[in-house]
Motif scaffolding. Structure first.
Motif, PDB file in Angstrom:
ATOM      1  N   THR A 100     -10.965  -3.482  -0.562  1.00  0.00           N
ATOM      2  CA  THR A 100     -11.708  -2.216  -0.703  1.00  0.00           C
ATOM      3  C   THR A 100     -10.807  -0.987  -0.675  1.00  0.00           C
ATOM      4  OG1 THR A 100     -12.068  -2.086   1.688  1.00  0.00           O
ATOM      5  CG2 THR A 100     -13.746  -3.225   0.367  1.00  0.00           C
ATOM      6  N   CYS A 101      -9.501  -1.180  -0.766  1.00  0.00           N
ATOM      7  CA  CYS A 101      -8.601  -0.023  -0.715  1.00  0.00           C
ATOM      8  C   CYS A 101      -7.279  -0.345  -1.406  1.00  0.00           C
ATOM      9  CB  CYS A 101      -8.357   0.404   0.727  1.00  0.00           C
ATOM     10  SG  CYS A 101      -7.577  -0.863   1.775  1.00  0.00           S
ATOM     11  N   LEU A 102      -6.464   0.692  -1.584  1.00  0.00           N
ATOM     12  CA  LEU A 102      -5.151   0.562  -2.200  1.00  0.00           C
ATOM     13  C   LEU A 102      -4.068   0.902  -1.187  1.00  0.00           C
ATOM     14  CD1 LEU A 102      -5.738   2.376  -5.629  1.00  0.00           C
ATOM     15  CD2 LEU A 102      -5.986  -0.064  -5.118  1.00  0.00           C
ATOM     16  N   THR A 103      -2.887   0.339  -1.389  1.00  0.00           N
ATOM     17  CA  THR A 103      -1.770   0.654  -0.512  1.00  0.00           C
ATOM     18  C   THR A 103      -1.295   2.082  -0.764  1.00  0.00           C
ATOM     19  OG1 THR A 103      -0.067  -0.072  -2.067  1.00  0.00           O
ATOM     20  CG2 THR A 103      -1.026  -1.755  -0.608  1.00  0.00           C
ATOM     21  N   ALA A 104      -0.553   2.626   0.174  1.00  0.00           N
ATOM     22  CA  ALA A 104      -0.014   3.979   0.008  1.00  0.00           C
ATOM     23  C   ALA A 104       0.870   4.088  -1.235  1.00  0.00           C
ATOM     24  CB  ALA A 104       0.748   4.393   1.260  1.00  0.00           C
ATOM     25  N   TRP A 121      -6.225  -0.228 -21.393  1.00  0.00           N
ATOM     26  CA  TRP A 121      -5.347   0.565 -20.524  1.00  0.00           C
ATOM     27  C   TRP A 121      -4.253  -0.329 -19.932  1.00  0.00           C
ATOM     28  CZ3 TRP A 121      -3.300   1.028 -15.705  1.00  0.00           C
ATOM     29  CH2 TRP A 121      -2.807   2.289 -15.337  1.00  0.00           C
ATOM     30  N   ARG A 122      -4.626  -1.502 -19.456  1.00  0.00           N
ATOM     31  CA  ARG A 122      -3.652  -2.431 -18.878  1.00  0.00           C
ATOM     32  C   ARG A 122      -2.579  -2.802 -19.894  1.00  0.00           C
ATOM     33  NH1 ARG A 122      -2.381  -6.089 -15.114  1.00  0.00           N
ATOM     34  NH2 ARG A 122      -4.102  -5.515 -13.735  1.00  0.00           N
ATOM     35  N   ALA A 123      -2.959  -3.041 -21.140  1.00  0.00           N
ATOM     36  CA  ALA A 123      -1.998  -3.473 -22.148  1.00  0.00           C
ATOM     37  C   ALA A 123      -0.867  -2.463 -22.308  1.00  0.00           C
ATOM     38  CB  ALA A 123      -2.705  -3.699 -23.476  1.00  0.00           C
ATOM     39  N   TRP A 124      -1.192  -1.189 -22.244  1.00  0.00           N
ATOM     40  CA  TRP A 124      -0.162  -0.167 -22.372  1.00  0.00           C
ATOM     41  C   TRP A 124       0.665  -0.015 -21.102  1.00  0.00           C
ATOM     42  CZ3 TRP A 124       1.775   2.620 -26.312  1.00  0.00           C
ATOM     43  CH2 TRP A 124       1.074   2.585 -27.522  1.00  0.00           C
ATOM     44  N   ALA A 125       0.007   0.080 -19.966  1.00  0.00           N
ATOM     45  CA  ALA A 125       0.693   0.487 -18.736  1.00  0.00           C
ATOM     46  C   ALA A 125       1.307  -0.668 -17.951  1.00  0.00           C
ATOM     47  CB  ALA A 125      -0.286   1.240 -17.837  1.00  0.00           C
ATOM     48  N   SER A 131      -3.919  -5.214  -9.461  1.00  0.00           N
ATOM     49  CA  SER A 131      -4.770  -6.296  -9.942  1.00  0.00           C
ATOM     50  C   SER A 131      -5.945  -5.704 -10.712  1.00  0.00           C
ATOM     51  CB  SER A 131      -5.294  -7.120  -8.769  1.00  0.00           C
ATOM     52  OG  SER A 131      -6.185  -6.334  -7.970  1.00  0.00           O
ATOM     53  N   ASP A 132      -6.644  -6.522 -11.457  1.00  0.00           N
ATOM     54  CA  ASP A 132      -7.855  -6.037 -12.122  1.00  0.00           C
ATOM     55  C   ASP A 132      -8.846  -5.492 -11.095  1.00  0.00           C
ATOM     56  OD1 ASP A 132      -6.845  -6.705 -14.594  1.00  0.00           O
ATOM     57  OD2 ASP A 132      -7.965  -8.585 -14.777  1.00  0.00           O
ATOM     58  N   ALA A 133      -8.892  -6.146  -9.934  1.00  0.00           N
ATOM     59  CA  ALA A 133      -9.792  -5.674  -8.883  1.00  0.00           C
ATOM     60  C   ALA A 133      -9.387  -4.288  -8.396  1.00  0.00           C
ATOM     61  CB  ALA A 133      -9.805  -6.658  -7.718  1.00  0.00           C
ATOM     62  N   ASP A 134      -8.080  -4.018  -8.312  1.00  0.00           N
ATOM     63  CA  ASP A 134      -7.600  -2.696  -7.911  1.00  0.00           C
ATOM     64  C   ASP A 134      -8.036  -1.627  -8.912  1.00  0.00           C
ATOM     65  OD1 ASP A 134      -6.273  -3.687  -5.660  1.00  0.00           O
ATOM     66  OD2 ASP A 134      -4.392  -3.993  -6.757  1.00  0.00           O
ATOM     67  N   LEU A 135      -7.912  -1.941 -10.189  1.00  0.00           N
ATOM     68  CA  LEU A 135      -8.280  -0.979 -11.225  1.00  0.00           C
ATOM     69  C   LEU A 135      -9.793  -0.779 -11.285  1.00  0.00           C
ATOM     70  CD1 LEU A 135      -5.780  -1.991 -14.056  1.00  0.00           C
ATOM     71  CD2 LEU A 135      -5.571  -0.124 -12.396  1.00  0.00           C
ATOM     72  N   ASN A 136     -10.538  -1.859 -11.080  1.00  0.00           N
ATOM     73  CA  ASN A 136     -12.007  -1.727 -11.028  1.00  0.00           C
ATOM     74  C   ASN A 136     -12.428  -0.858  -9.851  1.00  0.00           C
ATOM     75  OD1 ASN A 136     -12.620  -3.272 -13.310  1.00  0.00           O
ATOM     76  ND2 ASN A 136     -12.583  -5.186 -12.154  1.00  0.00           N
ATOM     77  N   LEU A 137     -11.741  -1.018  -8.739  1.00  0.00           N
ATOM     78  CA  LEU A 137     -12.020  -0.207  -7.552  1.00  0.00           C
ATOM     79  C   LEU A 137     -11.751   1.266  -7.845  1.00  0.00           C
ATOM     80  CD1 LEU A 137     -12.687  -0.212  -4.454  1.00  0.00           C
ATOM     81  CD2 LEU A 137     -10.210  -0.429  -4.075  1.00  0.00           C
ATOM     82  N   GLY A 150     -12.031   4.473 -17.683  1.00  0.00           N
ATOM     83  CA  GLY A 150     -11.397   3.579 -18.648  1.00  0.00           C
ATOM     84  C   GLY A 150     -10.108   2.974 -18.150  1.00  0.00           C
ATOM     85  N   ILE A 151      -9.617   3.444 -17.005  1.00  0.00           N
ATOM     86  CA  ILE A 151      -8.408   2.880 -16.404  1.00  0.00           C
ATOM     87  C   ILE A 151      -8.592   1.403 -16.044  1.00  0.00           C
ATOM     88  CG2 ILE A 151      -9.002   3.455 -14.006  1.00  0.00           C
ATOM     89  CD1 ILE A 151      -6.076   4.276 -13.593  1.00  0.00           C
TER      90      ILE A 151
END
Length: 549
Positions: A313-317, A353-357, A265-271, A347-348
């Motif tokens: 506040t975190c990402l999955t494994a 960045w999202r548009a490409w990946a 999510s955008d929140a994941d990338l912002n984190l 910049g991630i």
């Protein structure tokens, strides 16, 4: 009544015509030729007689032509087609080009490179030059400007790659032909060829610039290659397929299919960006939202892994594993590296960045550029023979790279790391690369420059003809958490024509920038980076100096 503008160059052409008409001053009483005005001189270009080429020329008075909202100064525009032919499947091919020649010519030519799969002729107005608060297209400053479609038309698709001649044209021949044609037409228009010639391009255009320094080293005095696709027909595309596979594998499944855009999510990338900044931002002397000292940044996304269930506040494994593979780069089953990994940069978290990946599609049909652009190029142009229905998710990292070898041999530009002929003729080469580039890693450009330096007496000696400027926060081209307003052409002209090598480039962000409104920064020549001096506003370039990590 239309006012015609006679530049010194046009007057010079008129004088030459007059001298020719009076027999070179041998006492012949024949009448002198009538001087050509700007409109007539432009029309005369169409009779240049270039081999296998059709031409259409038109003179535009001041303000008669508008490109991207800019009313252009008086100039002659020439559209040409070279080597028209019927290729595979009855499709028409040609090398299309556009050349604009201003009435107030400054004696210089700028070739503007293409990008992506090319396929259309650019506007040929040149890069923006001048102060970063008031840059204008190069055509407005008197540069003649040319661009080409790369030898094929028909939009952004890569199906032209099924035609073997079109592949060679796109690799190098279309650019050779266009450069030669442009210089001949300039000589026809002004009575002399360019005093100095420059090339500028990004992505595929950056690759094209590198190609000129290697295959045609006498053509250009200065080449600017931004975020170059130097390994696109091999490593860069392999990296795109690697990343696409990693992200698709962790994407949530809806109605039986993965939704790629939801892998993060955008929140994941912002984190993720926030954690990179927490660890690495201040390594350049101040916490300013940018990671300038990227070589000192050793970020491992494992610090973001949830100890239990996923929270805000975190990402999955699996998300952490995919990021680690993104940063380390693709390997085959034996663990051999196939391309460098991406730089850890905040910049991630940006849309570029999202548009490409990942893209933004919420359906089972992904729209990331890894799929729409890179997979398409892989199918039609980089695989030999083409494989039009190939699915990037099935890429075999042990066997598929071999299918890319033929195109890579004529297309990629990472191999020549000496540039003996280009250096000997006094050519200058400038690289610019965004550290958050999600397709062609800045690490690859760093590696190339380091190899080039090693073969040319070390970095200090090599900087006499090559310099690399890294742009923190920038993605693939302008945009991102970066100061990306920068005039590259003027410093190159200063370097070529006056010997003033750029010790830094002044870059800025506009007033409406999402992160850094009105900020300025020096872009520093690698291996230096912009370090805070310890006092002064962090929004001002004057508060930073270029230092070694």
């Amino acid at each position: 009544m239309t006012r015609l503008h006679l530049s010194p160059a046009v007057l010079g052409l008129s004088i030459l015509a007059a001298l020719a008409g009076c027999g070179g001053g041998d006492g012949d009483d024949d009448a002198a030729a009538v001087p050509l005005n700007a409109t007539e001189a432009c029309a005369n270009v169409a009779s240049a007689g270039l081999a296998a080429t059709t031409l259409a020329a038109q003179h535009n008075a001041d303000g008669a032509a508008t490109v991207a909202g800019t009313a252009l100064n008086a100039h002659c525009v020439v559209d040409g087609k070279t080597n028209e032919r019927i290729g595979i499947n009855g499709k028409t091919f040609q090398i299309g080009f556009r050349l604009r020649m201003p009435d107030n010519w400054n004696g210089r030519l700028v070739f503007v490179g293409g990008g992506g799969n090319d396929g259309s002729v650019g506007n040929a107005v040149g890069p923006n030059v001048g102060p970063i608060t008031a840059m204008v297209p190069a055509i407005q400053q008197g540069y003649a400007v040319v661009s080409t479609d790369g030898g094929h038309t028909g939009g952004a698709g890569a199906d032209f790659g099924s035609d073997s001649i079109a592949r060679v044209d796109h690799a190098y021949n279309a650019f050779d032909v266009t450069a030669v044609n442009a210089k001949a037409l300039i000589a026809k228009r002004y009575g002399r060829g360019p005093d100095k010639s420059y090339f500028i391009g990004g992505s595929g255009g950056g690759r094209q610039g590198m190609m000129f320094t290697q295959r045609f080293p006498s053509y250009f005095d200065g080449v600017i290659a931004s975020y170059p696709a130097m390994r696109v027909a091999s490593g860069g595309t392999i990296g795109a397929m690697w990343n696409h596979i990693q992200f698709t594998a962790i994407a949530p499944v809806e109605n039986g299919a993965p939704i790629l855009s939801k892998a993060y999510s955008d929140a994941d990338l912002n984190l993720t960006a926030a954690k990179i900044l927490e660890q690495c931002d201040a390594l350049d002397g101040t916490a300013d939202g940018m990671v300038n000292n990227f070589k000192a940044c050793h970020f491992d996304p494992v610090v973001l892994q949830c100890p239990g269930a996923k929270t805000a506040t975190c990402l999955t494994a699996p998300q952490v594993t995919a990021l680690r593979r993104l940063f380390s780069g693709p390997v085959n089953s034996a663990g051999t590296s196939l391309y460098v990994g991406q730089v850890t940069d905040p910049g991630i978290s940006t849309a570029g960045w999202r548009a490409w990946a990942l893209g933004s599609s919420t359906t089972a049909t992904p729209d990331s550029r890894y799929v729409t652009l890179m997979q398409d190029a892989l199918r039609w142009e980089f695989f030999t023979p083409p494989d039009p229905t190939f699915n990037g998710l099935a890429f075999n990292f042990d066997t598929d790279p071999a299918r890319m070898a033929w195109t890579s041999s004529i297309y990629d530009t990472y191999r020549d790391d000496r540039l003996t002929a280009y250096k000997a003729r006094g050519g200058k080469l400038m690289f610019v690369h965004g550290l958050a580039d999600p397709i062609f890693s800045a690490k690859d450009t760093v590696d190339y420059v380091e190899r080039l330096a090693a073969n040319n007496g070390g970095m200090t000696a090599a900087q006499a003809f090559v310099r690399l400027f890294l742009m923190p926060g920038a993605v693939h081209g302008p945009g991102g958490r970066s100061t990306d307003l920068v005039d590259l052409l003027t410093p190159m002209v200063e370097w070529v024509e006056k010997g003033n090598a750029p010790d830094s480039l002044l870059a800025g962000a506009p007033a409406n920038h999402a992160w850094f409104p009105n900020r300025t920064r020096p872009l520093c020549p690698y291996p230096t980076f912009a370090k805070y001096r310890g006092s002064g506003s962090i929004e001002s370039a004057a508060s930073f100096s270029c230092e070694v990590s």
